[in-house]
Design an enzyme around this catalytic site. Structure first.
Site, PDB file in Angstrom:
ATOM      1  N   TRP A  19       0.828  -1.219   0.000  1.00 40.86           N
ATOM      2  CA  TRP A  19       0.000   0.000   0.000  1.00 40.86           C
ATOM      3  C   TRP A  19       0.858   1.263   0.000  1.00 40.86           C
ATOM      4  O   TRP A  19       1.909   1.314   0.626  1.00 40.86           O
ATOM      5  CB  TRP A  19      -0.863  -0.011   1.254  1.00 40.86           C
ATOM      6  CG  TRP A  19      -1.508   1.315   1.557  1.00 40.86           C
ATOM      7  CD1 TRP A  19      -0.982   2.335   2.295  1.00 40.86           C
ATOM      8  CD2 TRP A  19      -2.791   1.760   1.116  1.00 40.86           C
ATOM      9  NE1 TRP A  19      -1.866   3.392   2.348  1.00 40.86           N
ATOM     10  CE2 TRP A  19      -2.984   3.054   1.629  1.00 40.86           C
ATOM     11  CE3 TRP A  19      -3.800   1.182   0.331  1.00 40.86           C
ATOM     12  CZ2 TRP A  19      -4.149   3.783   1.396  1.00 40.86           C
ATOM     13  CZ3 TRP A  19      -4.953   1.909   0.105  1.00 40.86           C
ATOM     14  CH2 TRP A  19      -5.122   3.196   0.627  1.00 40.86           C
ATOM     15  N   ASP A  22       0.200   9.158   0.843  1.00 42.87           N
ATOM     16  CA  ASP A  22       0.815  10.468   0.568  1.00 42.87           C
ATOM     17  C   ASP A  22       2.305  10.441   0.219  1.00 42.87           C
ATOM     18  O   ASP A  22       3.078   9.737   0.870  1.00 42.87           O
ATOM     19  CB  ASP A  22       0.719  11.376   1.804  1.00 42.87           C
ATOM     20  CG  ASP A  22      -0.612  11.304   2.493  1.00 42.87           C
ATOM     21  OD1 ASP A  22      -1.551  10.727   1.939  1.00 42.87           O
ATOM     22  OD2 ASP A  22      -0.708  11.819   3.621  1.00 42.87           O
ATOM     23  N   TRP A  46      -4.332   0.135   4.034  1.00 42.95           N
ATOM     24  CA  TRP A  46      -3.728   1.111   4.948  1.00 42.95           C
ATOM     25  C   TRP A  46      -3.557   0.475   6.326  1.00 42.95           C
ATOM     26  O   TRP A  46      -4.517  -0.034   6.906  1.00 42.95           O
ATOM     27  CB  TRP A  46      -4.630   2.347   5.043  1.00 42.95           C
ATOM     28  CG  TRP A  46      -4.009   3.463   5.825  1.00 42.95           C
ATOM     29  CD1 TRP A  46      -3.317   4.514   5.324  1.00 42.95           C
ATOM     30  CD2 TRP A  46      -4.013   3.613   7.252  1.00 42.95           C
ATOM     31  NE1 TRP A  46      -2.882   5.310   6.334  1.00 42.95           N
ATOM     32  CE2 TRP A  46      -3.287   4.790   7.539  1.00 42.95           C
ATOM     33  CE3 TRP A  46      -4.529   2.878   8.312  1.00 42.95           C
ATOM     34  CZ2 TRP A  46      -3.080   5.255   8.837  1.00 42.95           C
ATOM     35  CZ3 TRP A  46      -4.314   3.328   9.606  1.00 42.95           C
ATOM     36  CH2 TRP A  46      -3.606   4.506   9.854  1.00 42.95           C
ATOM     37  N   PHE A  84       3.453   8.839  10.321  1.00 39.96           N
ATOM     38  CA  PHE A  84       2.557   9.542   9.402  1.00 39.96           C
ATOM     39  C   PHE A  84       3.326  10.567   8.548  1.00 39.96           C
ATOM     40  O   PHE A  84       4.540  10.707   8.638  1.00 39.96           O
ATOM     41  CB  PHE A  84       1.446  10.245  10.202  1.00 39.96           C
ATOM     42  CG  PHE A  84       0.261   9.342  10.513  1.00 39.96           C
ATOM     43  CD1 PHE A  84       0.344   7.956  10.432  1.00 39.96           C
ATOM     44  CD2 PHE A  84      -0.955   9.893  10.895  1.00 39.96           C
ATOM     45  CE1 PHE A  84      -0.755   7.140  10.716  1.00 39.96           C
ATOM     46  CE2 PHE A  84      -2.061   9.098  11.178  1.00 39.96           C
ATOM     47  CZ  PHE A  84      -1.968   7.720  11.091  1.00 39.96           C
ATOM     48  N   SER A  85       2.574  11.330   7.776  1.00 43.16           N
ATOM     49  CA  SER A  85       3.175  12.212   6.764  1.00 43.16           C
ATOM     50  C   SER A  85       4.032  13.331   7.341  1.00 43.16           C
ATOM     51  O   SER A  85       3.853  13.765   8.481  1.00 43.16           O
ATOM     52  CB  SER A  85       2.071  12.824   5.905  1.00 43.16           C
ATOM     53  OG  SER A  85       1.600  11.855   5.018  1.00 43.16           O
ATOM     54  N   ARG A 145      -1.407  17.039  12.737  1.00 45.62           N
ATOM     55  CA  ARG A 145      -0.436  16.235  11.983  1.00 45.62           C
ATOM     56  C   ARG A 145       0.074  16.888  10.699  1.00 45.62           C
ATOM     57  O   ARG A 145      -0.426  17.887  10.252  1.00 45.62           O
ATOM     58  CB  ARG A 145      -1.053  14.875  11.644  1.00 45.62           C
ATOM     59  CG  ARG A 145      -2.320  14.917  10.830  1.00 45.62           C
ATOM     60  CD  ARG A 145      -2.852  13.503  10.577  1.00 45.62           C
ATOM     61  NE  ARG A 145      -4.133  13.522   9.897  1.00 45.62           N
ATOM     62  CZ  ARG A 145      -5.303  13.558  10.521  1.00 45.62           C
ATOM     63  NH1 ARG A 145      -5.378  13.549  11.828  1.00 45.62           N
ATOM     64  NH2 ARG A 145      -6.419  13.600   9.814  1.00 45.62           N
ATOM     65  N   ASP A 146       1.065  16.211  10.134  1.00 41.44           N
ATOM     66  CA  ASP A 146       1.647  16.477   8.815  1.00 41.44           C
ATOM     67  C   ASP A 146       2.521  17.744   8.786  1.00 41.44           C
ATOM     68  O   ASP A 146       2.221  18.709   8.061  1.00 41.44           O
ATOM     69  CB  ASP A 146       0.546  16.532   7.730  1.00 41.44           C
ATOM     70  CG  ASP A 146      -0.373  15.326   7.769  1.00 41.44           C
ATOM     71  OD1 ASP A 146       0.068  14.264   8.273  1.00 41.44           O
ATOM     72  OD2 ASP A 146      -1.531  15.427   7.313  1.00 41.44           O
ATOM     73  N   GLU A 204      -5.440  18.461   6.005  1.00 34.01           N
ATOM     74  CA  GLU A 204      -4.371  17.458   6.003  1.00 34.01           C
ATOM     75  C   GLU A 204      -3.246  17.933   5.090  1.00 34.01           C
ATOM     76  O   GLU A 204      -3.460  18.640   4.109  1.00 34.01           O
ATOM     77  CB  GLU A 204      -4.914  16.103   5.533  1.00 34.01           C
ATOM     78  CG  GLU A 204      -5.945  15.531   6.490  1.00 34.01           C
ATOM     79  CD  GLU A 204      -6.177  14.030   6.317  1.00 34.01           C
ATOM     80  OE1 GLU A 204      -5.911  13.269   7.251  1.00 34.01           O
ATOM     81  OE2 GLU A 204      -6.646  13.627   5.235  1.00 34.01           O
ATOM     82  N   TRP A 285     -17.818  10.040  -3.017  1.00 33.71           N
ATOM     83  CA  TRP A 285     -17.829   9.236  -4.249  1.00 33.71           C
ATOM     84  C   TRP A 285     -16.983   7.969  -4.119  1.00 33.71           C
ATOM     85  O   TRP A 285     -16.945   7.154  -5.017  1.00 33.71           O
ATOM     86  CB  TRP A 285     -17.280  10.068  -5.424  1.00 33.71           C
ATOM     87  CG  TRP A 285     -15.948  10.654  -5.097  1.00 33.71           C
ATOM     88  CD1 TRP A 285     -14.728  10.061  -5.249  1.00 33.71           C
ATOM     89  CD2 TRP A 285     -15.703  11.942  -4.547  1.00 33.71           C
ATOM     90  NE1 TRP A 285     -13.735  10.898  -4.814  1.00 33.71           N
ATOM     91  CE2 TRP A 285     -14.308  12.069  -4.385  1.00 33.71           C
ATOM     92  CE3 TRP A 285     -16.532  13.020  -4.175  1.00 33.71           C
ATOM     93  CZ2 TRP A 285     -13.718  13.211  -3.860  1.00 33.71           C
ATOM     94  CZ3 TRP A 285     -15.927  14.155  -3.655  1.00 33.71           C
ATOM     95  CH2 TRP A 285     -14.555  14.240  -3.499  1.00 33.71           C
TER      96      TRP A 285
HETATM   97  C1  FRU Z   1      -3.615  12.001   4.397  1.00 32.11           C
HETATM   98  C2  FRU Z   1      -3.292  11.377   5.747  1.00 32.11           C
HETATM   99  C3  FRU Z   1      -2.413  12.281   6.575  1.00 32.11           C
HETATM  100  C4  FRU Z   1      -1.713  11.315   7.484  1.00 32.11           C
HETATM  101  C5  FRU Z   1      -1.520  10.125   6.585  1.00 32.11           C
HETATM  102  C6  FRU Z   1      -1.555   8.804   7.275  1.00 32.11           C
HETATM  103  O1  FRU Z   1      -3.913  11.057   3.401  1.00 32.11           O
HETATM  104  O2  FRU Z   1      -4.480  11.060   6.434  1.00 32.11           O
HETATM  105  O3  FRU Z   1      -3.099  13.303   7.254  1.00 32.11           O
HETATM  106  O4  FRU Z   1      -0.515  11.798   7.981  1.00 32.11           O
HETATM  107  O5  FRU Z   1      -2.534  10.182   5.610  1.00 32.11           O
HETATM  108  O6  FRU Z   1      -1.219   7.769   6.383  1.00 32.11           O
END
Ligand code: FRU
Length: 477
Positions: A19, A22, A46, A84-85, A145-146, A204, A285
């Site tokens: 998988w 981002d 995921w 995460f991202s 996050r991110d 995000e 969708w």
């Molecule tokens: C966006 C997201 C981010 C997060 C990541 C986790 O697609 O939800 O906000 O860091 O994917 O995989």
């Protein structure tokens, strides 16, 4: 392996197996491009996020490297969380990665963390993690996050997405700005941007970068009222006051399958961005992630796009020039007259091709032009260009794996000649209009032999100045 598969793209990035979501940590470092990405190497779903890693000299031919970051620390090890991202920054020759560690169930489940590398291959998580242990907004700890880190005027900054309140009901999206003198000590400076209900409940993957004399904020808003998945906002930024004054805004992509883009500046001074070509279950969708797990992979990244602002400060994006070199056996039709009887053409057996249309609006008497793609066993797609209504619509008929859907984009015809570019790579379609003021991405899962295409008009003939059709070469990854 990969390139023989029915749906695996031939020149869009996909993981070797498993998988992907981002793009993360995009950077030009020690003479090559580095791409990291959200990755589950153990399955096509995921779970337990890792950072996959690849390098390239041209952003198309990627060499896969060992996983850069695995969920193995107290603040990031969790099957429903992980690494995460986040983003990358070079300082004093050292590569610094910033990411969110996610451990659900805690009072502050999402923390900002750092890892470093001196060779771009081996990464070490910082002993002092987390560098930002929680959101400064007490009602904003669950969704925080991110981190996107950048340098400006001798200081470092980090933007982080946050939902203040409940993301499922009435929470409000915020982009928080932090600052640091050294990348280790971070201080909350201000709320850079508040959705106030208009831009969704959780931004995000925020990104913030200079373009000309403006600053551009982009993010992927969760639950945006109009269904947008990615937005840009251009404005003026005062770092001393921490005040961002928006001037104009728009959508980065009008299709259902473009999300969480991240940008970086490369060694040629280009601002380049890449997104994840998919949608998520919470989007209205979304039906499934498609059938590609049968081939051992799930998820592709968009073509790298080069950003610029047009004369009205609107963010535009076009595929990087390197993509042009993939064209093979290009055929050009000049002053092509198209009527109600379709002009039929095929695009080879590989399923990877590009079609470019150029026409003067005054020569399309019907005000409406149709390009049908991938005809055959039913995975039909049709691009409807309506000059009369000023819209572009990409219709996807119901097929074995997807419901029927139509994505709409505005089409402002201001120039003498309209240019529309359609790039298909097995299971991905990307459409670009003009200078990139409209981008539209959609996934599709054709059957073998679905290679028939047609141009036609519903009434009154049209003359197209130029139509170029090319097969697109595969890259080795
Ligand atoms: C966006 C997201 C981010 C997060 C990541 C986790 O697609 O939800 O906000 O860091 O994917 O995989």
């Amino acid at each position: 392996m990969s390139t023989q598969a029915q749906w695996r793209p031939r020149f869009h990035f996909t993981a070797p197996q498993g998988w992907i979501n981002d793009p993360n940590g995009l950077i030009y470092y020690q003479g090559q491009y580095h791409l990291f990405y959200q990755h589950n190497p153990h399955g096509c779903h995921w779970a337990s996020m890792h950072w996959g890693h690849a390098v390239s000299s041209d952003l198309l031919n990627w060499r896969h490297l060992p996983i850069a970051l695995a969920p193995d620390a107290e603040y990031d090890a969790h099957a429903e969380g992980g690494v995460f991202s986040g983003s990358a920054l070079e300082k004093d020759g050292r590569l610094h990665l910033f990411y969110t560690g996610c451990v659900p169930g805690r009072a502050a489940p999402q923390t900002q963390n750092m890892a470093t590398s001196d060779d771009g291959l081996h990464f070490h998580k910082y002993q002092g993690n987390p560098v930002v242990p929680e959101s400064p907004l007490t009602q904003g700890r669950q969704n925080f996050r991110d981190p996107k880190v950048f340098a400006h005027a001798g200081r470092f900054y980090m933007v982080v997405g946050c939902c203040e309140g409940n993301v499922e009901s009435d929470g409000d999206g915020k982009v928080l700005l932090f600052t640091s003198p050294d990348l280790y000590r971070w201080h909350f400076q201000t709320v850079l941007f508040s959705s106030n209900g208009a831009y969704g409940r959780m931004p995000e993957c925020p990104d913030f970068f200079p373009m000309e004399d403006k600053w551009v904020l982009t993010f992927a808003p969760m639950y945006m009222p109009d269904g947008s998945q990615t937005v840009w906002i251009a404005g003026d930024m005062d770092f001393t006051e921490g005040r961002f004054t928006p001037l104009c805004s728009g959508r980065m992509d009008y299709g259902p399958d473009f999300y969480a883009p991240q940008s970086f500046e490369d060694n040629q001074g280009r601002r380049l961005g890449i997104g994840w070509m998919s949608s998520l279950p919470w989007m209205p969708w979304h039906e499934s992630f498609g059938p590609t797990a049968s081939e051992g992979w799930c998820g592709a990244l968009s073509l790298p796009r080069q950003y610029h602002l047009n004369g009205e400060h609107r963010l535009c994006a076009l595929p990087i020039a390197e993509v042009d070199a993939l064209r093979r056996q290009e055929v050009r039709f000049t002053r092509l007259e198209v009527g109600q009887t379709p002009f039929l053409f095929t695009t080879g057996e590989t399923g990877s091709f590009e079609i470019r249309l150029q026409f003067a609006p005054s020569e399309v008497a019907s005000g409406n032009l149709r390009l049908s793609l991938l005809g055959g066993s039913g995975a039909d797609v049709e691009l409807e260009i309506s000059l009369t209504h000023g819209t572009l619509a990409l219709h996807r008929a119901k097929n074995r794996f997807q419901p029927q859907m139509t994505a709409y984009a505005p089409l402002h015809v201001t120039s003498e000649a309209v240019n529309i570019r359609v790039i298909v790579d097995k299971s991905t379609i990307e459409v670009f209009v003009g200078e990139g003021e409209v981008c539209l991405s959609m996934n599709i899962y054709p059957q073998k032999g679905d290679s028939g295409n047609a141009l036609w008009v519903p009434y009154k003939n049209a003359i197209l100045r130029n139509v170029w059709v090319a097969e697109m070469a595969a890259v080795p990854n």
